[in-house]
Design a protein around this motif. Structure first.
Motif, short mmCIF file in Angstrom:
data_model
loop_
_atom_site.label_atom_id
_atom_site.label_comp_id
_atom_site.label_asym_id
_atom_site.label_seq_id
_atom_site.Cartn_x
_atom_site.Cartn_y
_atom_site.Cartn_z
N MET A 142 0.97 -1.28 0.09
CA MET A 142 -0.04 -0.10 0.17
C MET A 142 0.91 0.92 -0.26
O MET A 142 0.78 2.23 -0.72
N ILE A 143 2.18 0.93 1.01
CA ILE A 143 2.97 3.10 0.63
C ILE A 143 4.19 2.65 -0.87
O ILE A 143 4.15 3.99 -0.67
N LEU A 144 4.00 1.52 -1.01
CA LEU A 144 4.90 1.62 -2.28
C LEU A 144 3.50 2.02 -3.78
O LEU A 144 3.97 3.18 -4.05
N ILE A 145 2.38 1.73 -3.75
CA ILE A 145 0.93 2.08 -4.67
C ILE A 145 1.27 3.46 -4.38
O ILE A 145 1.04 4.50 -5.57
N GLY A 146 0.79 3.64 -2.95
CA GLY A 146 0.77 5.34 -2.73
C GLY A 146 2.09 6.00 -2.77
O GLY A 146 1.77 7.29 -3.55
N ALA A 147 3.16 5.79 -2.73
CA ALA A 147 3.96 6.72 -2.52
C ALA A 147 4.38 6.80 -4.71
O ALA A 147 4.90 8.69 -5.15
N LEU A 148 4.05 6.19 -4.95
CA LEU A 148 3.46 5.80 -6.52
C LEU A 148 3.02 6.74 -7.40
O LEU A 148 3.52 7.54 -8.33
N LEU A 149 1.40 6.62 -7.14
CA LEU A 149 0.85 7.64 -7.27
C LEU A 149 0.53 8.89 -6.64
O LEU A 149 0.23 9.63 -7.45
N VAL A 150 0.95 8.83 -5.29
CA VAL A 150 1.06 10.49 -5.42
C VAL A 150 2.11 11.54 -5.16
O VAL A 150 2.08 12.65 -6.14
N PHE A 151 3.45 10.66 -5.66
CA PHE A 151 4.34 11.57 -5.01
C PHE A 151 5.24 10.88 -6.68
O PHE A 151 6.44 11.39 -7.30
N GLY A 152 4.24 10.02 -7.54
CA GLY A 152 5.80 9.58 -8.64
C GLY A 152 6.78 9.09 -8.05
O GLY A 152 7.88 8.70 -9.43
#
Length: 306
Positions: free
Chosen positions: A120-130
């Motif tokens: 969830m953190i990896l996906i969130g970091a990708l979606l929010v901050f690229g």
């Protein structure tokens, strides 16, 4: 003889410079928290445990860091909304869902499902901050998630097809999603010292905890802690609530949310071990396979960095 102050300061400095040791200690405390959530059933109501723990932590942090809060108030004041969101999202929401889940699932399941957090953190970091995610990190995440799915299915994928996953498993998964959002958003926190930032979050956690407490009282489900309940509350306030949050914030500072999040995969190892030793829960074969998958995932994701 007690250790001299200089030796204690040196140990503390070394600890706060080592993100891996900080994260191991953090996940051990979180693993213990899974067990305590089960032990608290019938001893202290979920909302009262959530509210009282943050009352204790807020009192400690505000007394220790009031001067720092005053000094850094110009940086904190414009971010009041952010602080309120983080306190409610990462602390209150996660806590109350964890305690509710303990009524209908096991401590082992709680521990292993928490291993969904790195994904969830990896996906969130990708979606929010690229934020760039390496191939090995993706593979490690998928492997770890396979362990989570196996746990939710209780070793039989037919459970998934029949949608017989327990209510507690679903609640703890929602809690993990919310805490993952908190972890990702730590990247945008005000540029103040870690302890000052944490102190600023504790009143938000306390105030937001009154909402589930009000619902619990209205539903007639509130009750005061038993003697054992007070002891469990003290453990929760000092270790998972206070020390682990300070350690985790510092680790994110040192190596980033994505990499720090991967180490939460150690939580199932601690949580399952504590559940077996303390609660006498049964370790099934699918639990062992799931643990191998989640721990293998973290090794794959960190392989190149090591």
């Amino acid at each position: 003889m007690s250790a001299p102050p200089s030796a204690i300061k040196s140990l503390a400095t070394g600890l706060f410079a080592n993100p891996y040791l900080l994260l191991v200690l953090t996940t051990a405390m979180w693993g213990g928290h899974s067990v305590v959530s089960r032990m608290a059933v019938g001893e202290i109501s979920p909302a009262s445990l959530t509210c009282l723990r943050w009352l204790i932590v807020a009192s400690i942090m505000l007394s220790l860091r009031m001067q720092g809060l005053r000094e850094h108030w110009p940086a904190l004041k414009p971010r009041i909304g952010y602080l309120a969101l983080m306190g409610a999202l990462g602390y209150t929401s996660y806590n109350i869902l964890l305690y509710w889940s303990a009524y209908t699932t096991t401590a082992i399941n709680i521990s292993i499902i928490n291993a969904a957090m790195p994904a969830m953190i990896l996906i969130g970091a990708l979606l929010v901050f690229g934020q760039r995610v390496t191939v090995l990190q993706w593979i490690g995440t998928v492997v770890s998630m396979a362990g989570v799915v196996l746990t939710g299915a209780k070793g039989d994928l037919q459970h998934l097809l029949d949608l017989t996953i327990s209510r507690g498993d679903i609640l703890i998964l929602i809690a993990v999603i919310l805490y993952s959002g908190y972890s990702v958003l730590l990247r945008t926190r005000p540029l103040v010292p870690s302890l000052v930032f944490f102190a600023a979050l504790t009143p938000a956690a306390l105030l937001s905890s009154f909402v589930p407490l009000a619902f619990e009282i209205a539903a007639g489900d509130f009750y005061w802690p038993s003697g054992k309940g007070w002891l469990l509350l003290l453990y929760v306030a000092i270790f998972p609530s206070l020390l682990s949050q300070i350690f985790f914030i510092r680790a994110v500072e040192l190596i980033g949310a994505g990499r720090a999040g991967l180490f939460t995969n150690l939580m199932p190892l601690f949580g399952a071990s504590f559940a077996i030793l303390i609660l006498g829960e049964e370790l099934a074969l699918y639990h062992v396979v799931a643990l191998v998958l989640v721990l293998g995932g973290i090794l794959l994701a960190e392989w190149k960095r090591q």
